[in-house]
Write an enzyme that holds these catalytic residues in place. Structure first.
Site, PDB file in Angstrom:
ATOM      1  CG  ASP A  10      -4.073   8.252   7.984  1.00  0.00           C
ATOM      2  OD1 ASP A  10      -4.138   6.958   7.951  1.00  0.00           O
ATOM      3  OD2 ASP A  10      -3.950   8.810   7.012  1.00  0.00           O
TER       4      ASP A  10
ATOM      5  CD  GLU B  18      -2.651  -1.043   2.478  1.00  0.00           C
ATOM      6  OE1 GLU B  18      -2.706   0.004   3.189  1.00  0.00           O
ATOM      7  OE2 GLU B  18      -3.779  -1.903   2.653  1.00  0.00           O
TER       8      GLU B  18
END
Length: 278
Positions: A61, A50
């Site tokens: 995040d 990724e």
């Protein structure tokens, strides 16, 4: 049409083991170092990569990935450069699947049609765009599928059986199960609950299920690999990059090596896990 992701997960199934999915941020800590890390990942044991698209407001995040994105942006990384980095990687590796992960805003600004054409040409295999729900499939998901890219969706502990079919609709490549409620890298998953969740998702789909968020070391990776088709590790890798930087925040002499050592340990944990009975 079979994609690199389809091929890789079919190979993993034949080998009878889970895969290791590694997340790194494009352009972190600088473009040259990020390319070096990217190139080193498959040899260290990454089955799928990724590649993070840096964004100024990454709502899903945690602090580690947020900081990586800020380092990347400060160094001048753009979405165009990120696609160029993938094209560079493809010159030496035509088999490792690469998924771009991030948020819709940079893609929207780039232009969906132009982005999909350039992503396909660069060698991208799939997209994870965390802030586009299934109700917005016309925006990117359906055009991406038409362009031959996998569109990977997230399922979470709060995705119940009523919502799950909607989440799975138009999902391809694999399903990404977020093992904790919250942001990346902040808690350790309950591995028994994770195994139960994977089993529940598999009752709704034949797609592979990858599990991420909170996997920090080889033992965690092995625990997840006993039930999941793949283990996703991101924040621990990003933290390793940060720990390798010198006093001025620049890449150190062991930045790439430190990441490769961690990935090798994670890969050993995944490969050594005994799979639970299906």
């Amino acid at each position: 049409m079979s994609t690199r992701l389809d091929t890789r997960f079919a190979d993993l199934a034949r080998e009878g083991r889970a895969g290791l999915v590694t997340y790194v941020m494009a352009g972190d800590p600088d473009r040259e170092s990020a390319r070096s890390i990217l190139k080193a990942l498959p040899g260290a044991g990454a089955d799928v990569i990724e590649f993070g698209m840096p964004f100024t407001d990454p709502m899903a995040d945690g602090p580690a990935v947020q900081a990586a994105g800020l380092r990347s942006l400060a160094g001048g990384q753009t979405l165009k450069k990120t696609l160029e980095d993938i094209a560079w990687f493809r010159q030496g590796d035509q088999t490792t699947p690469i998924v771009l992960m991030g948020y819709y805003n940079p893609i929207y600004i780039y232009g969906v049609e132009a982005f999909l054409a350039d992503a396909r040409a660069a060698g991208i295999d799939g997209l994870i765009v965390v802030d586009l729900p299934p109700e917005e499939d016309d925006e990117l998901c359906l055009p991406a599928l038409k362009a031959g890219l996998n569109f990977i969706r997230l399922a979470t502990p709060t995705t119940d059986d009523k919502r799950l079919p909607t989440v799975l609709n138009n999902t391809s490549g694999f399903v990404y199960y977020v093992s904790i409620t919250g942001i990346t890298g902040m808690a350790t998953p309950n591995f028994d609950q994770t195994a139960q969740a994977v089993a529940r998702i598999k009752r709704h789909t034949a797609l592979p299920v990858a599990v991420g968020f909170g996997v920090k070391n080889a033992d965690h990776a092995a625990a997840v690999a006993r039930s999941a088709d793949a283990v996703v590790v991101g924040s621990a890798i990003v933290d390793t990059v940060k720990a390798s930087l010198d006093g001025s925040g620049k890449a150190g002499p062991r930045t790439t090596e430190a990441v490769a050592e961690l990935v090798a340990a994670l890969a050993a944990g995944v490969r050594g896990a005994r799979r639970a009975a299906e």
